[in-house]
Design a protein around this motif. Structure first.
Motif, PDB file in Angstrom:
ATOM      1  N   SER A 117       0.830  -1.213   0.000  1.00  0.00           N
ATOM      2  CA  SER A 117       0.000   0.000   0.000  1.00  0.00           C
ATOM      3  C   SER A 117       0.854   1.248   0.000  1.00  0.00           C
ATOM      4  N   PHE A 118       2.014   1.191   0.666  1.00  0.00           N
ATOM      5  CA  PHE A 118       2.857   2.378   0.638  1.00  0.00           C
ATOM      6  C   PHE A 118       3.615   2.496  -0.671  1.00  0.00           C
ATOM      7  N   TRP A 119       4.265   1.411  -1.130  1.00  0.00           N
ATOM      8  CA  TRP A 119       5.208   1.546  -2.241  1.00  0.00           C
ATOM      9  C   TRP A 119       4.528   1.752  -3.592  1.00  0.00           C
ATOM     10  N   ILE A 120       3.193   1.613  -3.651  1.00  0.00           N
ATOM     11  CA  ILE A 120       2.535   1.943  -4.914  1.00  0.00           C
ATOM     12  C   ILE A 120       2.383   3.468  -5.035  1.00  0.00           C
ATOM     13  N   LEU A 121       2.443   4.172  -3.893  1.00  0.00           N
ATOM     14  CA  LEU A 121       2.251   5.629  -3.920  1.00  0.00           C
ATOM     15  C   LEU A 121       3.323   6.376  -4.724  1.00  0.00           C
ATOM     16  N   PRO A 122       4.615   6.025  -4.605  1.00  0.00           N
ATOM     17  CA  PRO A 122       5.605   6.752  -5.415  1.00  0.00           C
ATOM     18  C   PRO A 122       5.294   6.694  -6.913  1.00  0.00           C
ATOM     19  N   PHE A 123       4.763   5.546  -7.382  1.00  0.00           N
ATOM     20  CA  PHE A 123       4.432   5.449  -8.808  1.00  0.00           C
ATOM     21  C   PHE A 123       3.255   6.362  -9.154  1.00  0.00           C
ATOM     22  N   ALA A 124       2.281   6.421  -8.246  1.00  0.00           N
ATOM     23  CA  ALA A 124       1.170   7.351  -8.452  1.00  0.00           C
ATOM     24  C   ALA A 124       1.691   8.783  -8.496  1.00  0.00           C
ATOM     25  N   GLY A 125       2.614   9.106  -7.574  1.00  0.00           N
ATOM     26  CA  GLY A 125       3.176  10.450  -7.537  1.00  0.00           C
ATOM     27  C   GLY A 125       3.951  10.783  -8.798  1.00  0.00           C
ATOM     28  N   MET A 126       4.710   9.789  -9.307  1.00  0.00           N
ATOM     29  CA  MET A 126       5.484  10.026 -10.539  1.00  0.00           C
ATOM     30  C   MET A 126       4.553  10.301 -11.714  1.00  0.00           C
ATOM     31  N   LEU A 127       3.442   9.553 -11.789  1.00  0.00           N
ATOM     32  CA  LEU A 127       2.489   9.792 -12.880  1.00  0.00           C
ATOM     33  C   LEU A 127       1.907  11.198 -12.767  1.00  0.00           C
ATOM     34  N   MET A 128       1.553  11.604 -11.539  1.00  0.00           N
ATOM     35  CA  MET A 128       0.963  12.922 -11.331  1.00  0.00           C
ATOM     36  C   MET A 128       1.944  14.023 -11.697  1.00  0.00           C
ATOM     37  N   LEU A 129       3.174  13.915 -11.142  1.00  0.00           N
ATOM     38  CA  LEU A 129       4.159  14.959 -11.415  1.00  0.00           C
ATOM     39  C   LEU A 129       4.587  14.927 -12.873  1.00  0.00           C
ATOM     40  N   GLY A 130       4.699  13.710 -13.427  1.00  0.00           N
ATOM     41  CA  GLY A 130       5.115  13.576 -14.821  1.00  0.00           C
ATOM     42  C   GLY A 130       4.141  14.235 -15.775  1.00  0.00           C
ATOM     43  N   SER A 131       2.874  14.381 -15.341  1.00  0.00           N
ATOM     44  CA  SER A 131       1.882  14.947 -16.252  1.00  0.00           C
ATOM     45  C   SER A 131       2.213  16.399 -16.609  1.00  0.00           C
ATOM     46  N   PHE A 132       3.071  17.068 -15.813  1.00  0.00           N
ATOM     47  CA  PHE A 132       3.450  18.430 -16.175  1.00  0.00           C
ATOM     48  C   PHE A 132       4.409  18.458 -17.364  1.00  0.00           C
ATOM     49  N   LEU A 133       5.049  17.321 -17.644  1.00  0.00           N
ATOM     50  CA  LEU A 133       6.074  17.300 -18.672  1.00  0.00           C
ATOM     51  C   LEU A 133       5.550  16.894 -20.039  1.00  0.00           C
ATOM     52  N   VAL A 134       4.316  16.383 -20.110  1.00  0.00           N
ATOM     53  CA  VAL A 134       3.817  15.902 -21.400  1.00  0.00           C
ATOM     54  C   VAL A 134       3.214  17.061 -22.194  1.00  0.00           C
ATOM     55  N   PRO A 135       3.149  16.933 -23.534  1.00  0.00           N
ATOM     56  CA  PRO A 135       2.542  17.999 -24.338  1.00  0.00           C
ATOM     57  C   PRO A 135       1.103  18.246 -23.888  1.00  0.00           C
ATOM     58  N   GLY A 136       0.740  19.513 -23.750  1.00  0.00           N
ATOM     59  CA  GLY A 136      -0.597  19.840 -23.278  1.00  0.00           C
ATOM     60  C   GLY A 136      -0.640  20.012 -21.778  1.00  0.00           C
ATOM     61  N   GLY A 137       0.412  19.566 -21.090  1.00  0.00           N
ATOM     62  CA  GLY A 137       0.498  19.787 -19.655  1.00  0.00           C
ATOM     63  C   GLY A 137      -0.419  18.898 -18.851  1.00  0.00           C
ATOM     64  N   SER A 138      -0.524  19.253 -17.580  1.00  0.00           N
ATOM     65  CA  SER A 138      -1.254  18.426 -16.629  1.00  0.00           C
ATOM     66  C   SER A 138      -2.760  18.671 -16.740  1.00  0.00           C
ATOM     67  N   ASN A 139      -3.480  18.046 -15.817  1.00  0.00           N
ATOM     68  CA  ASN A 139      -4.925  18.239 -15.725  1.00  0.00           C
ATOM     69  C   ASN A 139      -5.225  19.705 -15.415  1.00  0.00           C
ATOM     70  N   ALA A 140      -5.997  20.356 -16.290  1.00  0.00           N
ATOM     71  CA  ALA A 140      -6.322  21.773 -16.082  1.00  0.00           C
ATOM     72  C   ALA A 140      -7.809  21.954 -15.840  1.00  0.00           C
ATOM     73  N   ALA A 141      -8.509  20.858 -15.482  1.00  0.00           N
ATOM     74  CA  ALA A 141      -9.967  20.922 -15.406  1.00  0.00           C
ATOM     75  C   ALA A 141     -10.480  20.833 -13.978  1.00  0.00           C
ATOM     76  N   GLY A 142      -9.613  21.154 -13.008  1.00  0.00           N
ATOM     77  CA  GLY A 142     -10.055  21.040 -11.613  1.00  0.00           C
ATOM     78  C   GLY A 142      -9.850  19.627 -11.111  1.00  0.00           C
ATOM     79  N   TRP A 143      -9.738  19.489  -9.762  1.00  0.00           N
ATOM     80  CA  TRP A 143      -9.483  18.146  -9.238  1.00  0.00           C
ATOM     81  C   TRP A 143     -10.710  17.266  -9.409  1.00  0.00           C
ATOM     82  N   THR A 144     -11.870  17.871  -9.756  1.00  0.00           N
ATOM     83  CA  THR A 144     -13.092  17.078  -9.905  1.00  0.00           C
ATOM     84  C   THR A 144     -13.232  16.506 -11.316  1.00  0.00           C
ATOM     85  N   ILE A 145     -12.319  16.847 -12.214  1.00  0.00           N
ATOM     86  CA  ILE A 145     -12.268  16.366 -13.603  1.00  0.00           C
ATOM     87  C   ILE A 145     -13.640  16.095 -14.231  1.00  0.00           C
TER      88      ILE A 145
END
Lengths: 262, 546
Positions: free
Chosen positions: B135-163
């Motif tokens: 349960s703990f060690w899956i979190l770093p991968f979730a965090g990497m996906l979240m932070l990594g989203s700033f680096l992809v074309p189009g950027g991260s989620n811009a639609a609010g946390w409620t998507i």
């Protein structure tokens, strides 16, 4: 329990590499899926394959250790607290699965009520014949697994194995029927809300049947290896519970997806 | 027996230096609890930086950062420029909330629970220690996906946390940001569900002899009830975001009007998780506060049984009020009335808790230590957030202030003044247990007062801004909002800077603090009967509760 320093029956394992390795596998799978969907199909497939292998190795070794520990502990000498913890754990896991399906059923009922016409006019709905056969298959498998369980409790391991094998064979036939139905349906996943709800609900259910069938096969293998006793066979029971859960979800699907609109 | 030998092998209590491999493979709930807390702290600062960006942009009318290009790194011919668009501002608002909710508050509370709950119920570890590691060690991968989203074309989620779709449909958010958000939340959700199973089984099955349910410390009750909420609600969120993922990538029509779906359906399923999620974030804080207030008032907690039932009541009601987030979508007025009524009923058990805390303090020999200061501030400030919540539960008021800064003020009084102050009370309260040393009182007091003053100066003006009609999630505004925004922005910078004191204090005190002893507070619960930090398996001999 012989522990001279331990005055309780709880089992505290030592450090293990298998859980974090499973995390790495699942994490790579997610990055692979992302690449497959958005960037490069090749990188995506490669990452998915590597991630899947690591996940299977990690989870497989984890389960192997669990089985080894169960054997060393001895089935009839398993402390009550450990048995209870396992049972609670499995029940709550099934509760979470049930809630996952509840979300999809809620979406289905919402869309059902939201659309004036259901099923929509452009959808050529499947006949109810094959789903009825599927229902009979799963209901029969519910009977055979119970029969097998009773045989185990009464010490007749041959009878137990025979009916357990019948159960997973019924599961395989069910999956084959589902594949046959999918390949002959006149609508697809992207044919509007009907196709979406139909394929996502039956698809996730099918995946759970697949997992349940694999669990039953493992139970069969372990029976052959001499695991489980008349009194203690937690893994066997958990598999049976899971199988009944899959069965119950199917009844819901049959009634509400196939029968209700027809 | 084999496990007796494994246990023996780990029975060295000498403080040895533990390396990365130890933390990677550890199954000890105390290690995992501290890892959760450290992860949460990291993401708290990342989410906090996003908030600083938002406040900097809103400091004055016009655009401050939007439209600017900033050179982050220049090295010979290599130049790393970052230009801020209005879309980047949207990403900041969305990802500030995402990081704070999924990666800061929830892991912090679960981290406290992971460390303290097994000791409080008198058990050697969690029920499934290896699952706890997962349960703990899956979190770093979730965090990497979240932070990594700033680096992809189009950027991260811009639609609010409620998507909400249709803004997050493939048509309007074509980039990979939303998909990465969904996959990351899937991983965090799986961690949350399996963690919840672990907590429930631990609390139901591993209590020490004599520790009946109604003798459990309230923090344990709060974690038990929270775990139930996670178990029931999180799989539904997984369903909702799976539907969105297939809508975006595989042509399904759950939320697509053209195919017979409905975007409002997403809001229903999403809030069926996300309203209980608010209680997932506040109930453990209630538990912490109950422990802290009872300990430092030198009195047993007033109305223990009503406290338990109030939390259970809040949790059950919390599952049937989700649609009050969606009054403005055009719901049946009868449904609105029903959801309004049920939402307001939640004020009753919450009020029971507030008055019980006050009654516990009443006539007590109160010792205003740092955790007690945080707890006292919590009671007052959370009440403000609770009351604005009752206001927002009334559809006529909600229509007027929907999507304004009033809602922002409300949520920050609940999640900052509620969850954050609760976490701080818990972290200071249990710091001596975690490290065996006392925190620095002077730094702790400075941290508390700066946090208390500047959080109110940051968030209270937002009530007025909302009442004046300032919309949220917009990088520019009418000049009439300038003064209050300036106040909120300046205070928020001070608030953010004040949190560095926490890190300095703990880094310093961990090594140089005064030795704390087993029970520096004179507290009654079981974690204070063992050494600080506790032995590898907590109890050499299981405690018997009378």
């Amino acid at each position: 329990m012989a522990g001279h320093k331990q005055d309780h029956d709880f089992y505290i394992p030592g450090n293990s590499i298998w859980p974090p390795l499973s995390c790495l596998g699942l994490g790579l799978c997610m990055f692979g899926l992302l690449n497959l969907l958005k960037f490069s199909a090749f990188t995506g497939k490669a990452l998915l394959a590597v991630g899947m292998i690591i996940l299977l190795v990690g989870a497989g070794q984890w389960f192997r250790v669990l089985i080894k520990e169960a054997r060393e502990r001895g089935f009839d000498t398993t402390p009550k607290v450990i048995d209870l913890a396992n049972r609670y754990g499995m029940v709550f896991f099934i509760v979470s699965e049930l809630m996952f399906f509840a979300g999809f059923f809620a979406a289905y009922f919402y869309i059902y009520g939201f659309n004036i016409e259901w099923p929509p006019a452009n959808i050529e709905v499947l006949t109810i014949h094959l789903p009825t056969i599927n229902t009979l298959l799963l209901l029969t498998s519910g009977v055979t697994i119970t029969w097998s369980h009773h045989a185990l409790i009464h010490g007749d391991r041959d009878e137990c194995k025979k009916f357990l094998m019948m159960t997973w064979i019924l599961g395989v036939i069910f999956l084959a029927c589902q594949m046959f139905e999918y390949s002959h349906a006149a609508f697809g996943l992207s044919s509007g809300a009907y196709g979406s709800t139909f394929y996502m609900l039956t698809g996730f259910h099918g995946f759970h049947v697949f997992v349940g069938t694999a669990m039953l096969m493992v139970a069969h293998y372990r029976l052959k290896k001499g695991d489980f006793t008349e009194k203690n066979h937690f893994y066997y029971e958990a598999t049976a519970w899971y199988w009944h859960f899959v069965d119950v979800v199917w009844i819901g699907l049959f009634l509400f997806i196939y029968a209700l609109p027809a | 027996m084999s496990h007796a030998t494994t246990a023996d092998a780990h029975h060295d209590h000498a403080p040895t230096k533990k390396g990365f491999m130890h933390y990677l493979t550890t199954v000890n709930h105390k290690d995992i609890g501290l890892m959760y807390l450290m992860t949460s702290l990291t993401f708290f600062f990342i989410g906090g930086l996003f908030a600083m960006f938002i406040r900097a942009e809103l400091m004055q009318e016009g655009y401050q950062l939007v439209g600017q290009t900033i050179t982050l790194l220049e090295f010979g011919s290599f130049k790393w420029d970052v230009s801020f668009s209005a879309d980047f501002f949207n990403q900041m608002t969305a990802m500030h909330a995402t990081f704070m909710i999924f990666f800061a508050i929830i892991p912090a509370l679960l981290g406290l629970g992971n460390y303290v709950v097994p000791i409080m119920v008198g058990s050697p570890d969690m029920a499934f220690p290896r699952l706890n590691n997962w349960s703990f060690w899956i979190l770093p991968f979730a965090g990497m996906l979240m932070l990594g989203s700033f680096l992809v074309p189009g950027g991260s989620n811009a639609a609010g946390w409620t998507i909400y779709p249709p803004l997050t449909s493939a048509q309007y958010s074509p980039g990979a940001g939303i998909d990465m958000w969904i996959l990351a939340v899937h991983l965090a959700g799986a961690s949350s569900i399996l963690g919840a199973i672990n907590f429930i089984v631990t609390i139901m099955n591993m209590r020490a002899p004599g520790m009946t349910l109604m003798k459990m410390p309230l923090f344990v009750w709060s974690i038990l009830i929270t775990a139930w909420l996670q178990l029931i609600a999180t799989p539904v969120l997984a369903g909702a975001i799976t539907m969105l993922l297939t809508d975006r990538n595989f042509g399904t029509s759950f939320f697509n009007m053209a195919g017979g779906g409905d975007p409002v359906l997403f809001q229903h399923i999403f809030w069926f998780y996300s309203h209980p999620a608010v209680y997932i974030m506040i109930l453990p804080a209630f538990g912490v506060i109950s422990e802290v207030i009872a300990t430092f008032s030198r009195k047993p907690l007033f109305g223990y049984i009503t406290m338990v039932w109030a939390m259970a009541g809040i949790a059950i009601l919390g599952c049937v009020v989700w649609a009050h987030h969606m009054f403005t979508v055009g719901m049946d007025p009868r449904a609105q009335t029903a959801f309004m009524f049920m939402t307001m009923v939640i004020a009753v058990p919450t009020g029971v808790k507030i008055f019980n805390w006050l009654a516990t303090m009443w006539g007590g020999a109160i010792d205003f230590t740092v955790p007690m200061k945080f707890a006292t501030a919590f009671v007052g400030m959370f009440t403000i957030g609770g009351l604005s919540g009752v206001m927002l539960a009334a559809p006529p008021i909600d229509y007027a202030v929907h999507d304004t800064y009033f809602v922002v003020a409300h949520i920050h009084y609940v999640l900052f003044a509620g969850s954050f102050l609760g976490i701080m009370a818990g972290v200071y309260y249990w710091f001596p247990k975690f490290t065996g040393r006392m925190y620095n009182k002077k730094l702790g007091n400075i941290h508390f007062w700066l946090t208390f003053i500047f959080s109110n100066l940051t968030f209270f003006p937002m009530h007025f801004l909302g009442m004046m009609g300032m919309p949220r999630r917009i990088p520019n505004y009418h000049p009439m909002y300038t003064d209050l925004n300036w106040l909120a922005s300046v205070s928020s910078f001070a608030l953010g800077a004040a949190q560095i004191i926490l890190v300095i204090n703990f880094m310093y005190s961990k090594r140089k603090g005064k030795p704390a002893g087993d029970n520096p507070w004179g507290a009654e619960t079981l974690e204070w009967t063992v050494s600080s930090p506790p032995p590898e398996h907590n109890f050499l001999k299981l405690p018997v509760v009378k």
